[in-house]
Enzyme design. Structure first.
Site, PDB file in Angstrom:
ATOM      1  N   SER A  51       6.459   2.972   6.162  1.00 16.28           N
ATOM      2  CA  SER A  51       5.462   3.262   5.228  1.00 16.28           C
ATOM      3  C   SER A  51       4.350   3.742   6.458  1.00 16.28           C
ATOM      4  CB  SER A  51       5.296   1.760   5.480  1.00 16.28           C
ATOM      5  OG  SER A  51       6.386   1.339   4.808  1.00 16.28           O
ATOM      6  N   GLY A 227       2.039   5.500   1.345  1.00 24.15           N
ATOM      7  CA  GLY A 227       1.778   6.370   0.284  1.00 24.15           C
ATOM      8  C   GLY A 227       0.885   5.355  -1.404  1.00 24.15           C
ATOM      9  N   CYS A 255       5.401  -5.127  -0.690  1.00 31.39           N
ATOM     10  CA  CYS A 255       4.450  -3.941  -0.473  1.00 31.39           C
ATOM     11  C   CYS A 255       4.226  -3.230  -1.359  1.00 31.39           C
ATOM     12  CB  CYS A 255       5.211  -3.887   0.952  1.00 31.39           C
ATOM     13  SG  CYS A 255       3.850  -2.864   2.014  1.00 31.39           S
ATOM     14  N   LEU A 256       4.875  -2.440  -0.656  1.00 36.47           N
ATOM     15  CA  LEU A 256       4.560  -1.307  -1.977  1.00 36.47           C
ATOM     16  C   LEU A 256       4.904  -1.060  -3.324  1.00 36.47           C
ATOM     17  CD1 LEU A 256       3.238   1.684  -3.086  1.00 36.47           C
ATOM     18  CD2 LEU A 256       6.527   2.168  -2.615  1.00 36.47           C
ATOM     19  N   GLN A 259       2.718  -4.170  -5.369  1.00 35.06           N
ATOM     20  CA  GLN A 259       1.870  -2.663  -5.878  1.00 35.06           C
ATOM     21  C   GLN A 259       2.454  -1.999  -6.821  1.00 35.06           C
ATOM     22  OE1 GLN A 259       1.216  -0.470  -2.668  1.00 35.06           O
ATOM     23  NE2 GLN A 259       0.291  -2.073  -0.949  1.00 35.06           N
ATOM     24  N   ASN A 297       1.346  -3.997   6.636  1.00 29.96           N
ATOM     25  CA  ASN A 297       1.605  -2.503   7.239  1.00 29.96           C
ATOM     26  C   ASN A 297       1.739  -1.974   5.495  1.00 29.96           C
ATOM     27  OD1 ASN A 297       1.375  -0.066   7.564  1.00 29.96           O
ATOM     28  ND2 ASN A 297       3.916   0.007   8.097  1.00 29.96           N
ATOM     29  N   HIS A 339       5.068  -8.618   4.664  1.00 23.10           N
ATOM     30  CA  HIS A 339       6.220  -8.240   4.489  1.00 23.10           C
ATOM     31  C   HIS A 339       7.196  -9.856   5.269  1.00 23.10           C
ATOM     32  CE1 HIS A 339       6.943  -4.127   4.756  1.00 23.10           C
ATOM     33  NE2 HIS A 339       5.247  -4.547   4.640  1.00 23.10           N
ATOM     34  N   GLU A 341       9.796 -10.204   6.396  1.00 21.24           N
ATOM     35  CA  GLU A 341      10.686  -9.881   7.316  1.00 21.24           C
ATOM     36  C   GLU A 341      10.780 -10.015   8.473  1.00 21.24           C
ATOM     37  OE1 GLU A 341       9.520  -5.989   6.489  1.00 21.24           O
ATOM     38  OE2 GLU A 341       9.784  -7.807   4.651  1.00 21.24           O
TER      39      GLU A 341
END
Length: 366
Positions: A51, A227, A255-256, A259, A297, A339, A341
């Site tokens: 990331s 990104g 995360c991504l 989204q 992140n 996250h 994890e």
């Protein structure tokens, strides 16, 4: 090259700010988006997190490399950050950066840089690390011009560069469940927590949804990655995610991946001013009021007012009230912005992985 030459390091930001310090890691220059991480540990995990591709990483904790480098901590096969900034660093850590071709700078003004990014927002920048004679070949004007010409991470398809290029099967002693890991730039710690739970099949970022159906998954996990989630190259994945969800397949995004779920089911995303990067972000589970300390992140977030009525916020960031989790009513769809994890960070939420697998096997309700 004379051994008495000074190893100089400089950070240049797109607003014209220049910060001078000592060189770190490899000789060279790196251009990218300058971001900061507030974790007290985890420098190796952060550097190798896909990331961070396209970014220059500033760690706010004043000492980096103080507990060495361990292969067990890496989150991928290489360092993805373009450059590194620290107040102080151990010699062994500087060698680690050098061996991996990553230039860096030791700056006494890391706090000043962090405050500037918080106030102005994330900026593009450059890190230069050179011996004295070579360093003076560069002019600030030329560097600034190159910074302004450098594409931002949001303009590039960085997912393509961080994803696996072929399907990979990770067998398990358990014949089921079968978990398809849709790889947009996955961290190793996510994979390690999924593997004990069933057979994992890791597929590339551009895998058609029809192929995922052929794999007969019990659960589809959408990974983290670098990104902008609204990059045009990801539009086929977003459409495929919606189709899979409407077909009744259990989907879990991190995360991504979270989204992309938001976009697929009617929401929108936006770029945060300076992002969330650290291991101490408090997140509330809205249904219970329970608070977790999480690892984060990300530079983008789900825009809550854009979510349709049948998509509910399940988790919320207590620092700025941004969306940290969603669930789609009537569908087997769950997403988490943080996250679970860790890697680096607390393990408070690692039990989410077996719980998600049980949720998928039990029909995705609740």
């Amino acid at each position: 090259m004379s051994s008495c030459e000074e190893f100089k390091g400089v950070l240049v930001l797109e607003d014209g700010s220049i910060f001078e310090g000592k060189g770190l890691g490899a000789e060279g220059e790196a251009f990218g988006e300058v971001v900061f991480n507030t974790s007290m540990t985890g420098y190796q995990e952060a550097l190798t997190d896909p990331s961070y591709h396209g970014q220059i990483l500033l760690m706010t904790y004043p000492l980096q490399g103080n507990y060495g480098v361990n292969p067990e901590f890496t989150q991928s096969e290489r360092i993805w950050a373009k450059g590194f900034i620290a107040m102080r660093s151990s010699e062994s850590f500087s060698r680690y950066l050098k061996e991996n071709g990553v230039p860096g700078v030791q700056l006494p003004q890391t706090r000043e840089v962090t405050l500037k990014i918080r106030e102005r927002g994330t900026m593009m920048g450059a890190v230069l690390a050179f011996r004295t004679k070579r360093f003076f070949r560069f002019s600030p004007e030329d560097i600034l011009e190159q910074i302004l010409r450098t594409p931002t991470p949001g303009e590039l398809n960085l997912v393509k560069e961080t994803s696996t290029v072929r399907e990979v099967i990770y067998p398990s002693r358990k014949s089921s469940p079968r978990i398809v890991l849709w790889d947009f730039g996955v961290k190793r710690s996510i994979l390690e927590l999924l593997r004990p739970l069933g057979e994992v099949i890791r597929v590339p970022w551009d895998t058609p949804p029809e192929r995922i159906v052929e794999l007969n998954p019990n659960l589809i996990v959408l990974s983290n990655g670098p990104g902008d989630p609204q990059h045009p190259a990801l539009e086929p994945a977003v459409k495929g995610i919606r189709w899979l969800g409407e077909e009744g397949y259990p989907l879990f995004g991190i995360c991504l991946g979270h989204q992309l779920l938001s976009l697929a089911f009617g929401g929108n995303t936006y770029k945060l001013r300076f992002g969330h990067r650290g291991s101490n972000h408090p997140v509330e589970e809205t249904a219970t009021g329970r608070v977790f300390i999480t690892s984060q992140n990300h530079g983008y977030a789900t825009y809550e007012p854009s979510l349709p009525e049948d998509v509910h916020v399940t988790h919320r960031n207590l620092n700025d009230s941004t969306v940290e989790g969603i669930a789609a009513e009537g569908l087997k769809v769950r997403g988490l912005q943080f996250h679970p994890e860790g890697g680096p960070g607390p393990h408070d939420t690692r039990d989410i992985f077996p719980r998600i697998v049980r949720w998928a096997l039990e029909g995705g309700g609740g």
